[in-house]
Design an enzyme around this catalytic site. Structure first.
Site, short mmCIF file in Angstrom:
data_model
loop_
_atom_site.label_atom_id
_atom_site.label_comp_id
_atom_site.label_asym_id
_atom_site.label_seq_id
_atom_site.Cartn_x
_atom_site.Cartn_y
_atom_site.Cartn_z
N CYS A 1 46.31 -8.23 -50.45
CA CYS A 1 45.59 -8.01 -49.32
C CYS A 1 46.42 -7.75 -48.14
O CYS A 1 47.56 -8.64 -48.24
CB CYS A 1 44.53 -9.35 -49.20
SG CYS A 1 43.69 -8.88 -47.57
N GLU B 1 41.35 -10.77 -60.32
CA GLU B 1 40.74 -11.79 -61.04
C GLU B 1 39.08 -11.35 -60.25
O GLU B 1 38.91 -10.96 -59.45
CB GLU B 1 41.32 -13.07 -60.48
CG GLU B 1 42.31 -13.47 -61.10
CD GLU B 1 42.90 -14.91 -60.77
OE1 GLU B 1 43.71 -15.34 -61.57
OE2 GLU B 1 42.21 -15.49 -60.03
N CYS C 1 45.54 -13.68 -43.52
CA CYS C 1 44.83 -14.86 -43.11
C CYS C 1 45.58 -15.93 -43.51
O CYS C 1 45.95 -16.09 -44.55
CB CYS C 1 43.27 -14.74 -43.70
SG CYS C 1 42.27 -13.45 -43.20
N CYS D 1 44.55 -18.33 -46.63
CA CYS D 1 44.18 -17.53 -47.86
C CYS D 1 45.31 -17.46 -48.85
O CYS D 1 46.34 -16.83 -48.28
CB CYS D 1 43.41 -16.07 -47.62
SG CYS D 1 43.02 -15.39 -48.93
N CYS E 1 31.83 -12.45 -58.42
CA CYS E 1 32.59 -12.21 -57.24
C CYS E 1 33.86 -10.97 -57.93
O CYS E 1 34.55 -11.34 -58.62
CB CYS E 1 33.32 -13.52 -57.05
SG CYS E 1 34.45 -13.44 -55.94
N SER F 1 33.74 -12.83 -42.25
CA SER F 1 34.57 -14.17 -42.41
C SER F 1 34.83 -14.57 -40.88
O SER F 1 35.91 -14.05 -40.34
CB SER F 1 35.86 -13.95 -43.16
OG SER F 1 35.37 -13.72 -44.43
N SER G 1 31.97 -8.62 -48.06
CA SER G 1 32.20 -9.55 -47.03
C SER G 1 33.57 -8.95 -46.28
O SER G 1 34.47 -8.49 -47.10
CB SER G 1 32.85 -10.73 -47.90
OG SER G 1 33.35 -11.75 -47.16
N CYS H 1 37.08 -20.04 -54.13
CA CYS H 1 37.36 -19.31 -52.91
C CYS H 1 38.80 -19.01 -52.44
O CYS H 1 39.34 -20.13 -52.41
CB CYS H 1 36.52 -19.57 -51.85
SG CYS H 1 35.21 -18.40 -51.47
#
Ligand code: SAH
Length: 388
Positions: A127, A107, A131, A134, A120, A234, A212, A354
């Protein structure tokens, strides 16, 4: 501009092998043209056609010879991600679900503001970093995106926004804050970032392109040494005990090492700051004593802090901090001289916020169904006076 070592380049040594034009930075493209017996300065013309004018049909590149155009069509096809879903939120935020190969989807989000438009973008499908707050982490890691899939997002967004009447240069800022950990994919992310900042490419200033990271220390040092770009970290917790849980990669690169990498970046670029992102989780990391820990950790560092209200998703145990607590946290940091912003949540009605970027279409549909179910359970439970 720093150049990527040639061994990283996706440039084919065999002159008849296909390459992907979109993801080649200036150096790679010049090398490839040379390997084809062409003048390397053609790289400038090609980059300007593709990235600035948005032209990918070689036949339209009238200042290139017919022979070169034919060779490009055969050897350097432009492959673009395919738009699967295109949504606009009530606040103007626009989100696309893109398919990058047969079944993988990523996305990207465009966030328009008065003086700028931020895109973004994603760097991986899924990933690996787990985390705990997330949503992408829940999906697990699928694969790295290639540099042409990364730049393909920029090309496509620029193209679609121009078509929608946003003017010639709708995208003024790019953040690698979509799906994935960019610093676990440096070989593909670096050339893409270079194209974003190249005068022959998208010409964005290094202040307007931000990587980031959750804190991959050796790769942060590679950024410092090789890529002149803005850096966001982060953080989310200023003690190892808590950060080990929220951002598990902290167990590998604990805070002292993370801050060391930030200091080396700032030594190399003394006029810069590092942007620290801090998601506000109710009762977890949002008290005044947590704020004090942040102040101590960031002492002597040129820092800005972005407080991000947590965006909840199905099956999460975390909750968003009440706004008064976010404000109190902000005020405490500001009192200590830390420039601190509260990030506005955008595109909520289309899940563009986010950490809500998901990958797989079928997975998303399932998740949406689960979510509806969870909401129903919650309603049911609250009617019965209990909580799930
Ligand atoms: N892997 C990179 C970039 C992707 S995440 C990184 O960790 O920085 C971009 C930002 O969104 C990160 O600061 C991340 O911690 C934050 N984020 C992830 N999930 C979130 C959620 N549910 N609510 C608010 N912010 C979230």
């Amino acid at each position: 501009m720093s150049s990527i070592p040639t061994e990283l380049a996706a440039v084919a040594s065999d002159s008849s092998t296909q390459v992907s034009l979109l993801g080649m930075n200036r150096q790679m493209l010049a090398d490839w043209l040379r390997s084809q017996g062409e003048k390397p300065f053609r790289a400038q013309q090609l980059m300007q056609w593709v990235h600035q004018r948005g032209i990918i049909d070689y036949d339209q590149m009238t200042d290139l010879s017919k022979v070169l155009r034919a060779k490009l069509s055969q050897l350097a096809p432009v492959r673009l991600p395919e738009v699967k879903v295109d949504q606009v939120a009530s606040d103007g935020t626009r989100k696309w679900l893109l398919e990058v190969d047969g079944h993988n989807a990523i996305e990207m989000v465009f966030i328009p503001e008065t003086n700028r438009g931020t895109l973004c973008i994603s760097s991986q499908v899924g990933c690996a970093l787990a985390c705990t707050f997330c949503m992408t982490a829940k999906q697990g890691f699928n694969r790295n995106l290639s540099s042409d899939e990364i730049i393909g997002q920029m090309w496509l967004a620029q193209h679609l926004l121009r078509q929608a009447g946003w003017g010639e240069n709708p995208i003024t800022n790019v953040v690698f804050m979509g799906m994935g950990e960019p610093l676990l994919n440096v070989n593909q992310v670096f050339p893409a970032a270079e194209i974003l900042m190249d005068d022959w490419g998208y010409g964005l200033s290094k202040k307007r392109v931000t990587i980031s990271t959750s804190g991959i220390v050796p790769a942060m040092d590679m950024v410092t040494e090789r890529l002149d770009i803005s850096l966001a970290v982060s953080l989310h917790a200023a003690s190892n005990r808590l950060r080990d849980v929220l951002v598990p990669v902290n167990q590998k690169y604990p805070l002292a090492e993370l801050m060391g990498a930030c200091r080396r970046y700032l030594q190399r670029y003394p006029k810069r700051h590092v942007l620290f992102e801090y998601v506000m989780l109710d009762g977890v990391n949002d008290s005044i004593s947590h704020a004090r820990e942040v102040i101590t950790l960031l002492q002597g560092i040129s820092a800005k802090v972005n407080l991000i209200p947590f965006n909840p998703f199905p099956d999460t145990d975390y909750q968003t901090s009440p706004f008064e607590r976010v404000l109190a946290f902000q005020q405490r940091l500001m009192k200590a001289g830390l420039q601190t912003n509260i990030r506005k949540t955008r595109g909520e009605d289309i899940d563009a916020a986010c950490g809500q970027l998901a990958g797989d279409v079928s997975d998303r549909t399932k998740r949406k169904a689960n979510y509806q179910q969870t909401i129903q359970f919650r309603r049911l439970d609250s009617q019965q006076g209990t909580r799930v």
